[in-house]
Design a protein around this motif. Structure first.
Motif, mmCIF file in Angstrom:
data_model
loop_
_atom_site.group_PDB
_atom_site.id
_atom_site.type_symbol
_atom_site.label_atom_id
_atom_site.label_comp_id
_atom_site.label_asym_id
_atom_site.label_seq_id
_atom_site.Cartn_x
_atom_site.Cartn_y
_atom_site.Cartn_z
ATOM 1 N N ASN A 124 4.539 -5.027 1.584
ATOM 2 C CA ASN A 124 4.091 -5.465 0.264
ATOM 3 C C ASN A 124 2.612 -5.125 0.079
ATOM 4 O O ASN A 124 1.755 -6.008 0.027
ATOM 5 N N PRO A 125 2.293 -3.827 -0.020
ATOM 6 C CA PRO A 125 0.896 -3.436 -0.237
ATOM 7 C C PRO A 125 0.390 -3.971 -1.571
ATOM 8 O O PRO A 125 1.165 -4.154 -2.512
ATOM 9 N N ASP A 126 -0.912 -4.199 -1.630
ATOM 10 C CA ASP A 126 -1.491 -4.732 -2.863
ATOM 11 C C ASP A 126 -1.322 -3.761 -4.023
ATOM 12 O O ASP A 126 -1.101 -4.180 -5.159
ATOM 13 N N ALA A 127 -1.454 -2.461 -3.739
ATOM 14 C CA ALA A 127 -1.345 -1.476 -4.814
ATOM 15 C C ALA A 127 -0.989 -0.108 -4.253
ATOM 16 O O ALA A 127 -1.172 0.164 -3.066
ATOM 17 N N LEU A 128 -0.467 0.742 -5.127
ATOM 18 C CA LEU A 128 -0.222 2.145 -4.810
ATOM 19 C C LEU A 128 -1.230 2.985 -5.588
ATOM 20 O O LEU A 128 -1.639 2.625 -6.698
ATOM 21 N N GLY A 132 -1.287 7.312 -1.822
ATOM 22 C CA GLY A 132 -1.660 6.340 -0.801
ATOM 23 C C GLY A 132 -1.383 4.915 -1.227
ATOM 24 O O GLY A 132 -0.729 4.659 -2.248
ATOM 25 N N ILE A 133 -1.861 3.984 -0.411
ATOM 26 C CA ILE A 133 -1.806 2.564 -0.749
ATOM 27 C C ILE A 133 -3.227 2.027 -0.763
ATOM 28 O O ILE A 133 -4.139 2.617 -0.188
ATOM 29 N N LEU A 134 -3.405 0.907 -1.432
ATOM 30 C CA LEU A 134 -4.714 0.271 -1.526
ATOM 31 C C LEU A 134 -4.578 -1.191 -1.149
ATOM 32 O O LEU A 134 -3.702 -1.898 -1.667
ATOM 33 N N ARG A 138 -1.734 1.159 -9.311
ATOM 34 C CA ARG A 138 -0.724 0.270 -9.908
ATOM 35 C C ARG A 138 -0.233 -0.727 -8.866
ATOM 36 O O ARG A 138 -0.300 -0.461 -7.655
ATOM 37 N N PRO A 139 0.233 -1.904 -9.288
ATOM 38 C CA PRO A 139 0.682 -2.934 -8.344
ATOM 39 C C PRO A 139 1.709 -2.404 -7.363
ATOM 40 O O PRO A 139 2.541 -1.552 -7.695
ATOM 41 N N GLY A 140 1.665 -2.942 -6.141
ATOM 42 C CA GLY A 140 2.526 -2.420 -5.087
ATOM 43 C C GLY A 140 3.956 -2.936 -5.111
ATOM 44 O O GLY A 140 4.901 -2.172 -5.145
ATOM 45 N N GLY A 141 4.138 -4.262 -5.091
ATOM 46 C CA GLY A 141 5.483 -4.820 -5.025
ATOM 47 C C GLY A 141 6.027 -4.850 -3.607
ATOM 48 O O GLY A 141 5.298 -4.680 -2.621
#
Length: 309
Positions: free
Chosen positions: A96-100, A105-107, A80-83
């Motif tokens: 501001n990671p691209d996604a969670l 983790g983060i992506l 899902r989007p990071g924010g």
């Protein structure tokens, strides 16, 4: 915060703290020419931040939805989007990671070209020092456990294609990770960030971040050298253009078949064909990324630049 609702507001938010790219600059691993002083000047600026609308940035933004979908399918996880995230105790630290990812983790979505020095590393499952420090900063802020990467490879000549074809032109995608939290590196990053942010709040850079300034002992001599250097560079540019124009005329006089151009009955200029040795760096990286990675690296250098007064 939705990044797309107010772009200038988003950029102001990024200016009011230290993010992942800033962290890489402070740690000396950023791939560009940005310096800690550049970051400092941006943080204390009062005008509206400017956004660079470069093709490679647009390419990455357009490709991101496809990369996220590819990552979900490859790893079998939800994305899902990071924010925007801020540390509760030190709100100036943001991420501001691209996604969670659903596994804690983060992506991060990245793009690379086949001729870049990082292409071989991504293909072999490694990441660049810049990406490593950026994501360790993100993990520190978000408290997440690991980072994954999905990398789209820009095809050759992509900028010459219509933008509507950019996303579909990508045929090579790499998946890297998970990369776990590195607590030792995170500690180094946090120490550097805290020291730097103290300088921002004090509106004065310490010697750790500001390049050494040496006052010229004989200003008139340096001023004269700068004037002469500018003249020499201008002359070199003109001389190169003149030489290329003369050689083009001489080649044209002889013709594509080669031979001699005679003057008053005597040969004065020859045009001969020969095989020049070439090195296909991009081909080597694509065919043997493991070998290329061993021999393509960086070396310390210095660059002399004249700063406009």
């Amino acid at each position: 915060m939705d990044e797309n609702t107010d772009r200038i507001g988003w950029l102001r938010e990024r200016r009011a703290g230290i993010g992942g790219t800033d962290a890489a600059v402070l740690m000396g691993t950023h791939v560009g020419k940005v310096t800690p002083r550049d970051v400092y000047n941006d943080k204390i600026a009062t005008d509206d931040p400017a956004e660079l609308n470069l093709p490679m940035f647009r390419f990455g933004h357009m490709l991101e939805p496809r990369l996220l979908a590819e990552a979900e399918a490859h790893h079998g996880i939800k994305v899902r989007p990071g924010g925007l995230f801020r540390n509760k105790a030190e709100s100036w630290r943001y991420a501001n990671p691209d996604a969670l990812t659903s596994d804690g983790g983060i992506l991060e979505c990245k793009t690379t070209g086949t001729t870049t020095k990082h292409y071989a590393a991504w293909k072999a499952g490694d990441i660049s020092p810049h990406a490593y420090d950026q994501t360790q900063h993100y993990l520190a802020v978000t408290g997440r456990a690991h980072a994954r990467f999905v990398v789209g490879v820009n095809p050759k000549g992509w900028q010459k294609r219509p933008e509507s074809e950019w996303v579909d032109s990508v045929t090579e995608i790499f998946h890297v990770g998970p990369i776990p939290r590195d607590e030792a590196r995170i500690a180094e990053i946090l120490e550097a960030e805290r020291d730097f942010w103290a300088c921002v709040e004090a509106r004065a850079l310490s010697t750790r971040w500001a390049p050494r300034e040496v006052e010229a002992r004989i200003p008139e001599m340096v001023e004269d050298d700068l004037v002469r250097l500018a003249v020499i560079k201008e002359q070199q540019t003109k001389l190169k253009a003149d030489r290329e124009a003369i050689e083009k005329r001489l080649r044209g006089a002889i013709g594509d078949e080669g031979g001699f151009l005679t003057l008053w009955g005597k040969p004065r200029v020859s045009l001969t064909a020969y095989d020049a040795e070439t090195f296909d760096k991009a081909g080597l990286i694509e065919a043997h990324p493991d070998i290329a990675e061993r021999f393509i690296g960086t070396a310390p250098r210095t660059r002399l630049s004249v700063v406009d007064a």
